[in-house]
Design a protein around this motif. Structure first.
Motif, PDB file in Angstrom:
ATOM      1  N   TYR A  96       0.850  -1.343  -0.162  1.00 45.52           N
ATOM      2  CA  TYR A  96      -0.078  -0.038  -0.102  1.00 45.52           C
ATOM      3  C   TYR A  96       0.806   1.429  -0.178  1.00 45.52           C
ATOM      4  N   GLU A  97       1.935   1.100   0.485  1.00 45.52           N
ATOM      5  CA  GLU A  97       2.993   2.218   0.731  1.00 45.52           C
ATOM      6  C   GLU A  97       3.407   2.636  -0.396  1.00 45.52           C
ATOM      7  N   ILE A  98       3.617   1.784  -1.416  1.00 46.75           N
ATOM      8  CA  ILE A  98       4.089   1.862  -2.642  1.00 46.75           C
ATOM      9  C   ILE A  98       3.182   2.327  -3.883  1.00 46.75           C
ATOM     10  N   GLY A  99       1.637   1.948  -3.437  1.00 42.47           N
ATOM     11  CA  GLY A  99       0.661   2.526  -4.158  1.00 42.47           C
ATOM     12  C   GLY A  99       0.389   1.238  -5.062  1.00 42.47           C
ATOM     13  N   GLN A 100       0.589  -0.160  -5.009  1.00 44.98           N
ATOM     14  CA  GLN A 100       0.452  -0.946  -5.577  1.00 44.98           C
ATOM     15  C   GLN A 100      -1.214  -1.499  -5.483  1.00 44.98           C
ATOM     16  N   PRO A 101      -2.001  -1.579  -6.416  1.00 38.31           N
ATOM     17  CA  PRO A 101      -3.262  -1.908  -6.289  1.00 38.31           C
ATOM     18  C   PRO A 101      -3.505  -3.378  -5.841  1.00 38.31           C
ATOM     19  N   MET A 102      -4.477  -3.736  -4.984  1.00 39.45           N
ATOM     20  CA  MET A 102      -4.416  -5.010  -4.592  1.00 39.45           C
ATOM     21  C   MET A 102      -5.875  -5.422  -4.422  1.00 39.45           C
ATOM     22  N   LEU A 103      -6.068  -6.740  -5.017  1.00 37.92           N
ATOM     23  CA  LEU A 103      -7.381  -7.450  -4.907  1.00 37.92           C
ATOM     24  C   LEU A 103      -7.484  -8.895  -3.925  1.00 37.92           C
ATOM     25  N   ILE A 104      -8.007  -8.580  -2.994  1.00 37.58           N
ATOM     26  CA  ILE A 104      -7.841  -9.576  -1.595  1.00 37.58           C
ATOM     27  C   ILE A 104      -9.224 -10.322  -1.791  1.00 37.58           C
ATOM     28  N   GLY A 105      -8.662 -11.653  -2.042  1.00 40.03           N
ATOM     29  CA  GLY A 105      -9.884 -12.654  -2.260  1.00 40.03           C
ATOM     30  C   GLY A 105     -10.226 -13.319  -0.913  1.00 40.03           C
ATOM     31  N   THR A 106     -11.492 -13.637  -0.432  1.00 40.92           N
ATOM     32  CA  THR A 106     -11.918 -14.086   0.513  1.00 40.92           C
ATOM     33  C   THR A 106     -12.799 -15.171   0.439  1.00 40.92           C
ATOM     34  N   GLU A 107     -13.272 -16.134   1.054  1.00 40.49           N
ATOM     35  CA  GLU A 107     -14.254 -17.308   0.793  1.00 40.49           C
ATOM     36  C   GLU A 107     -15.634 -16.761   1.119  1.00 40.49           C
ATOM     37  N   ASP A 108     -15.939 -16.177   2.027  1.00 35.91           N
ATOM     38  CA  ASP A 108     -17.350 -15.535   2.374  1.00 35.91           C
ATOM     39  C   ASP A 108     -17.358 -14.180   2.910  1.00 35.91           C
ATOM     40  N   ILE A 109     -18.593 -13.952   3.265  1.00 34.96           N
ATOM     41  CA  ILE A 109     -18.948 -12.422   3.980  1.00 34.96           C
ATOM     42  C   ILE A 109     -18.154 -12.445   5.135  1.00 34.96           C
ATOM     43  N   GLN A 110     -18.126 -13.126   6.055  1.00 29.32           N
ATOM     44  CA  GLN A 110     -17.577 -13.212   7.441  1.00 29.32           C
ATOM     45  C   GLN A 110     -16.143 -12.951   7.377  1.00 29.32           C
ATOM     46  N   GLN A 111     -15.330 -13.722   6.284  1.00 27.12           N
ATOM     47  CA  GLN A 111     -13.920 -13.395   6.085  1.00 27.12           C
ATOM     48  C   GLN A 111     -13.543 -12.178   5.504  1.00 27.12           C
ATOM     49  N   SER A 112     -14.440 -11.442   4.523  1.00 28.94           N
ATOM     50  CA  SER A 112     -14.136 -10.411   4.264  1.00 28.94           C
ATOM     51  C   SER A 112     -14.303  -9.127   5.211  1.00 28.94           C
ATOM     52  N   GLU A 113     -15.444  -9.238   6.028  1.00 33.80           N
ATOM     53  CA  GLU A 113     -15.878  -8.436   7.125  1.00 33.80           C
ATOM     54  C   GLU A 113     -14.515  -8.659   8.326  1.00 33.80           C
TER      55      GLU A 113
END
Length: 869
Positions: A434-451
């Protein structure tokens, strides 16, 4: 032996790819010629090609090549886009009835236009199948200029459209729709009472986008058309209160097989509780047949509390329980869990309990799409399921090369001892990039994990977006800008999102959003704004490329390698730089349940030294791969199991739907047909009760009761004279029923009689079919226990289904005869009511001129029959 098969398969595959490239060269050779056509000449090619196809037994390669070249040229003129060669290869694969595996961002939507156009020239319609309404509408609008330029019509079907709109869309040359809408329209059409009311025409050709999601993942759950039934809804709350207090020692749970059952102590415990509440009689056994409904509700409530998790399997919104599709991370619109499970979940979540639905009709996606004359598919991930595509759908998988070389770097997995250590490592990587500005897509299995991950990032003050079923309305906007500098996006499963993640942001989506919110802006200002957006996008893209491109982070390995590949494939599109990395822990469900004991022990040994220790070992990769294969095999078996059982019903469904169509098409009930129906039905009924050669008094009584209750024939003494057996009675009764039916022609006009008889036949058939499906549903649940008695459940099911179907046909004929025989009594009350309503509502006086402008007085015209009744 396997080596020989592999060599043969590879040879066959290479041969197909070689033919594709040969076809591509020929299509490209047409380009210079076609590009010299005027617009008028280019449009005229549609009719020229139609005429060619009409004279060819099989479409020739010359016709295919010309058609593809025409579409490519039309696309250049309408959208200012030229198909890549790999998109042409994908299109040829689709036309040849294959699944084209094309990486994310390679332009599958555009690739499909060539094959769709050529297939549409046959004049029988082509369906482009997508996973949601947004994509169906978007793709239809985006591709419409190409098809309409070439003289073809384009329709789109979404959930809110009525039957008239649907029929118009289906009559178009090309129709975009979701798999659910297509399937449900098919089921609904086969409950209609006239051919004119149907919305679909012949199921000719379908091109299925996200084919693995629709044909593989969605195939685990059949489509069910249902209606509500009356039941005691309060009992669900009572059962829920008992189950929610149940001690874990009173039931056994198998997480691997997703099953749960009461122990003997658990059964005794609930029996006492239910007896105390006077729901179960004192000293009664819970498993007595008359209390089967209680067992049914208890089992479903137990499943709801132990196997189904909120924000994993379902969400609660607006006081409703909504199902989640684990494969796509979206809400399954309109879907309710079957067999009482949804009511159990509603009781568990303390929301309004809606009545359970009874099955009116159902079909699996496998059997629905096998109804088409031609099917093909496209997706980013299909190779791992090539065998299933071939065995179930007769579809070969062809992997299409990328337009530009893949530059993405896929890092090895990192495995931690605990979930806490895993998320700590994920967060550390996110902070660093994040500090160097690289865009990231973080995949999670379900809503609980994403929250959960979202809360962690909030504490670290890292700005981010969350995309899951709770905020799916922002889906396209979030994904479109997920490639921007310093963009962080947490998302559940990425399957079928349909919007590309472009480095620096999606300039076309940004322009589209701006135009939709500024429709009144003048042309000059709009042009300047577009230039500004494009310049900003170019600057952003350069910054993102310097930062390393899109980084995809997986926080779990999914049930299928395909789903992981779908997530990973979001990075590195069209030759972009990019990276991917997965983080795992021994607490993850995949490892905990499906990894072998040997693998788990090895991993534990390696991770036992320090809490934050990470492992990166070949053995670890092997363990993950093996666990995924085990899970894939289990799901494959589930789909095959479902399909084998549905194949039994499918044969019967085909017979019933063909019978319905025959009734609608030949809506005149011929006398000889009626005689045959009555004779066969009565003989089948009477022959089981009357077996003597000469009729006894008891036999005559049986015959008289049967003839009166079924055929409405009273005083049947004369009819029975000379009859010696059941066959004689059936023949004479059939003649009598036919005589009565002939007299109806004097009572009703031909059109009215046709409509009444057709309605009787169809409604009776639908009712017995509905009962038959309910019966088979019970049989299917009970039949599994016969495996313990060394009996094959499928063979047992086939036998019982056949017997049940035979009884259903007999019942249909008997009920139809009975309804037809008492037709006058049924209509008399209705006619009287209608006449009373006419007299009450009609303001025209008897001596006034009739409202129909005939010039006659009302009493001598439309009021004649009513006033004399």
């Amino acid at each position: 032996m396997l080596g020989i098969f592999t060599k043969f398969f590879n040879f066959k595959y290479k041969n197909k790819v070689k033919k594709l490239y040969k076809c591509l060269d020929e299509i490209n050779s047409y380009e210079s010629r076609v590009s010299n056509f005027t617009d008028k000449e280019l449009k005229q090619q549609t009719q020229i090609l139609k005429d060619k196809i009409a004279t060819e037994i099989h479409v020739s390669q010359a016709t295919l090549c010309l058609a593809f070249a025409v579409v490519r040229e039309a696309t250049k003129r309408t959208l200012n886009i030229r198909h890549f060669d790999v998109q042409i290869l994908g299109g040829v694969s689709l036309y040849n009835g294959c699944v084209a595996e094309m990486a994310t961002g390679e332009g599958k939507t555009l690739a499909a236009t060539t094959a769709t156009y050529l297939r549409a020239l046959e004049g029988k319609g082509v369906h482009i199948v997508t996973v949601n309404d947004y994509l169906a509408e978007r793709d239809a609008n985006d591709m419409k200029p190409i098809f309409e330029f070439l003289g073809l019509s384009v329709g789109c079907i979404t959930a809110e459209k009525d039957d008239k709109e649907r029929k118009r869309a289906y009559m178009c040359d090309i129709t975009y729709a979701t798999n659910n809408e297509l399937g449900f329209d098919y089921l609904r059409d086969n409950t209609k009472f006239s051919q004119e009311d149907k919305v679909q025409r012949e199921l000719h050709a379908a091109c299925i986008d996200e084919a693995d999601s629709i044909l593989i993942d969605e195939a685990r759950t059949p489509l069910v058309l249902s209606g509500s039934v009356d039941e005691n809804l309060d009992l669900w709350n009572i059962i829920d209160s008992l189950i929610s207090q149940l001690d874990s020692c009173l039931f056994s749970k198998d997480e691997k097989m997703s099953s749960v059952a009461l122990t003997e102590e658990g059964v005794l415990h609930l029996e006492k509780k239910l007896q105390h509440l006077s729901i179960l009689p004192t000293k009664a056994n819970l498993y007595d047949p008359e209390h089967s409904h209680l067992v049914y509700q208890i089992n479903q409530s137990l499943r709801a509390h132990t196997l189904f998790q909120k924000d994993v399997d379902y969400i609660v919104r607006d006081n409703k329980v909504l199902c989640l599709n684990k494969n796509t991370g979206r809400i399954s619109e309109g879907k309710r869990y079957a067999s009482g499970l949804h009511q159990a979940l509603e009781a568990k979540e303390k929301v309004k309990i809606l009545p359970e639905n009874e099955e009116l009709a159902s079909i699996t996606f496998q059997n629905y799409f096998r109804l088409y004359n031609h099917i093909s598919g496209m997706t980013g991930t299909a190779a791992t399921e090539a065998e299933e595509f071939k065995t179930v759908y007769k579809l070969d998988v062809i992997t299409i090369p990328t337009n530009k070389p893949l530059k993405r770097i896929d890092h090895s997995d990192s495995i931690y001892a605990t979930e806490q250590a895993k998320y700590k490592a994920v967060c550390a990587l996110i902070k660093e990039r994040y500090e160097i500005g690289q865009p990231m897509l973080i995949g999670t299995e379900d809503i609980q994990q994403s929250e959960l991950l979202s809360k962690i990032l909030q504490k670290e003050k890292i700005k981010h977006n969350v995309l899951n079923a709770k905020n799916h309305a922002m889906e396209a906007k979030i994904i479109a800008q997920a490639g921007c500098f310093k963009s962080v996006t947490i998302s559940t499963n990425m399957a079928g999102r349909g919007t590309d993640i472009k480095l620096g942001g999606n300039v076309n989506e940004e322009i589209r959003q701006f135009v939709s919110h500024n429709s009144d802006i003048d042309e000059e200002k709009l042009k300047l704004k577009i230039q500004e957006i494009e310049a900003h996008h170019k600057y952003q893209k350069e910054k993102v490329q310097q930062a390393g491109g899109l980084l995809v982070i997986g926080t779990v390995r999914h049930e299928s390698r395909r789903i992981d590949n779908q997530l990973r494939g979001r990075s590195g599109r069209q030759g972009d730089v990019g990276q991917s990395k997965f983080f795992l822990s021994l607490d993850d469900k995949l490892i905990r349940i499906f990894a072998s004991e040997k693998s788990i022990n090895f991993l534990k040994k390696q991770l036992s030294k320090e809490a934050d220790q990470v492992i990166d070992h070949n053995m670890a990769s092997y363990a993950i791969k093996t666990a995924q294969k085990r899970m894939e095999n289990q799901h494959y078996e589930m789909r095959q199991h479902l399909l084998k059982f549905d194949d039994v019903i499918n044969k019967q469904r085909t017979i019933i739907y063909e019978q319905r169509n025959k009734i609608m098409e030949n809506n005149v009930l011929a006398i000889d047909t009626l005689a045959g129906i009555v004779q066969d039905a009565l003989f089948g009924l009477l022959s089981t009760k009357i077996t003597s050669t000469f009729l006894s008094e008891e036999d005559k009584n049986i015959a008289q009761i049967t003839l009166e209750t079924i055929c409405g024939i009273k005083d049947s003494d004369a009819l029975l004279k000379g009859c010696q057996n059941a066959k004689d009675i059936a023949e004479k009764a059939a003649n009598k029923v036919c005589e009565i039916h002939k007299t109806r022609e004097e009572l009703y006009d031909a059109a009215t009689l046709k409509a009444m008889v057709t309605y009787l036949r169809l409604s009776t058939l639908d009712n017995v079919w509905k009962e038959h499906l309910a019966n088979l549903s019970v049989v299917k649940e009970a039949i599994q226990n016969r495996a313990y008695a060394q009996k094959d459940p499928l063979s047992e099911y086939k036998a019982e289904a056949f017997e049940s179907f035979t009884k259903m046909i007999d019942k249909f004929n008997i009920l139809f005869i009975q309804k037809l025989s008492f037709l006058e009594k049924m209509t008399q009350a209705q006619d009287t009511k209608q006449k009373e309503e006419q007299l009450t509502n009609n303001s025209t006086r008897r001596n006034q001129k009739c409202h129909c402008n005939s010039g006659k007085k009302y009493k001598h015209c439309h009021g004649k029959d009513i006033l004399t009744a």
